[in-house]
Design a protein around this motif. Structure first.
Motif, short mmCIF file in Angstrom:
data_model
loop_
_atom_site.label_atom_id
_atom_site.label_comp_id
_atom_site.label_asym_id
_atom_site.label_seq_id
_atom_site.Cartn_x
_atom_site.Cartn_y
_atom_site.Cartn_z
N ILE A 9 0.99 -1.10 0.08
CA ILE A 9 0.03 0.00 -0.12
C ILE A 9 1.05 1.39 0.06
O ILE A 9 1.98 1.32 1.02
CB ILE A 9 -0.92 0.09 1.10
N PHE A 10 0.51 2.16 -0.78
CA PHE A 10 1.30 3.50 -0.86
C PHE A 10 0.47 4.66 -0.31
O PHE A 10 -0.77 4.77 -0.84
CB PHE A 10 1.61 3.93 -2.36
N PHE A 11 0.77 4.89 0.74
CA PHE A 11 0.00 6.20 1.48
C PHE A 11 0.78 7.36 1.28
O PHE A 11 1.83 7.74 1.03
CB PHE A 11 0.36 5.95 3.03
N GLN A 12 -0.01 8.39 1.65
CA GLN A 12 0.20 9.87 1.76
C GLN A 12 -0.23 10.45 2.98
O GLN A 12 -1.39 10.28 3.60
CB GLN A 12 -0.20 10.57 0.63
N ALA A 13 0.67 10.88 3.80
CA ALA A 13 0.51 11.10 5.25
C ALA A 13 1.38 12.12 5.85
O ALA A 13 2.36 12.13 5.47
CB ALA A 13 0.31 9.89 6.34
N GLU A 14 1.27 12.58 6.81
CA GLU A 14 2.15 13.58 7.71
C GLU A 14 3.21 12.78 8.39
O GLU A 14 4.45 13.07 8.31
CB GLU A 14 1.52 14.36 8.67
N THR A 15 2.76 11.74 8.93
CA THR A 15 3.80 10.99 9.97
C THR A 15 3.79 9.57 9.78
O THR A 15 2.66 8.77 9.14
CB THR A 15 3.63 11.16 11.25
N ALA A 16 4.82 8.60 9.87
CA ALA A 16 4.54 7.30 10.03
C ALA A 16 3.69 6.80 11.08
O ALA A 16 2.77 5.73 10.92
CB ALA A 16 5.99 6.59 10.52
N GLU A 17 3.24 7.51 12.20
CA GLU A 17 2.33 7.14 13.11
C GLU A 17 0.79 7.15 12.52
O GLU A 17 0.13 6.36 12.88
CB GLU A 17 2.65 8.05 14.33
N GLU A 18 0.82 8.18 11.80
CA GLU A 18 -0.57 8.43 10.95
C GLU A 18 -0.67 7.18 10.15
O GLU A 18 -1.85 6.52 10.09
CB GLU A 18 -0.67 9.50 10.33
N VAL A 19 0.15 6.60 9.47
CA VAL A 19 0.23 5.38 8.79
C VAL A 19 -0.13 4.18 9.46
O VAL A 19 -1.09 3.62 9.05
CB VAL A 19 1.42 5.27 7.80
N ARG A 20 0.57 4.18 10.65
CA ARG A 20 0.32 2.86 11.56
C ARG A 20 -1.23 2.80 11.83
O ARG A 20 -1.94 1.78 11.85
CB ARG A 20 1.05 3.13 12.73
N GLN A 21 -1.76 4.12 12.23
CA GLN A 21 -2.91 4.15 12.80
C GLN A 21 -4.21 3.90 11.74
O GLN A 21 -4.88 3.03 11.90
CB GLN A 21 -3.45 5.60 13.11
N LEU A 22 -3.72 4.02 10.54
CA LEU A 22 -4.60 3.89 9.24
C LEU A 22 -4.63 2.23 9.07
O LEU A 22 -5.68 1.88 8.63
CB LEU A 22 -4.26 4.63 8.04
N VAL A 23 -3.49 1.74 9.05
CA VAL A 23 -3.18 0.42 8.99
C VAL A 23 -3.85 -0.57 10.07
O VAL A 23 -4.41 -1.26 9.65
CB VAL A 23 -1.90 -0.33 8.90
N GLU A 24 -3.90 -0.03 11.10
CA GLU A 24 -4.52 -0.56 12.35
C GLU A 24 -6.22 -0.98 11.86
O GLU A 24 -6.69 -1.76 12.13
CB GLU A 24 -4.29 -0.29 13.51
#
Length: 108
Positions: free
Chosen positions: A93-108
């Motif tokens: 998955i290719f995400f666009q986000a401010e931070t890695a933490e934001e991506v972790r929350q989206l994946v969760e």
């Protein structure tokens, strides 16, 4: 240029994400946000495909909503090979986000 997130930072991922055999996240700077690549490999036990298929429809609904919002740029399944008999073994998955933490929350 992509920068990988260290494995020690990945160790803090939620337990549900640890259901994947391997998960790696990389990022590169964009004008407004960062771009992240999440590679999640499935377990290889005989029931792995059944667990994957059991949540697939819910997963696709949520992924489409994230795509529509612009948080997911692109995504797809990983296969053992490119033949018609290739088996799903994970996701990218290719995400666009401010931070890695934001991506972790989206994946969760």
């Amino acid at each position: 240029m992509l920068k990988a997130i260290s494995s020690s930072r990945l160790a803090s991922l939620p337990a549900r994400i640890h259901q994947h055999r391997a998960l790696s996240v990389s990022a590169t700077a964009n004008a407004a946000k960062n771009q992240f690549i999440v590679i999640a490999r499935d377990f290889t036990d005989p029931e792995a495909i059944n667990r994957r298929l059991a949540i697939r429809s819910k997963h696709l609904v949520e992924a489409r909503a994230l795509r529509k919002s612009g948080q997911i740029q692109s995504a797809g399944a990983l296969f053992t090979d490119h033949s018609a008999s290739g088996k799903m073994i994970g996701s990218v998955i290719f995400f666009q986000a401010e931070t890695a933490e934001e991506v972790r929350q989206l994946v969760e």
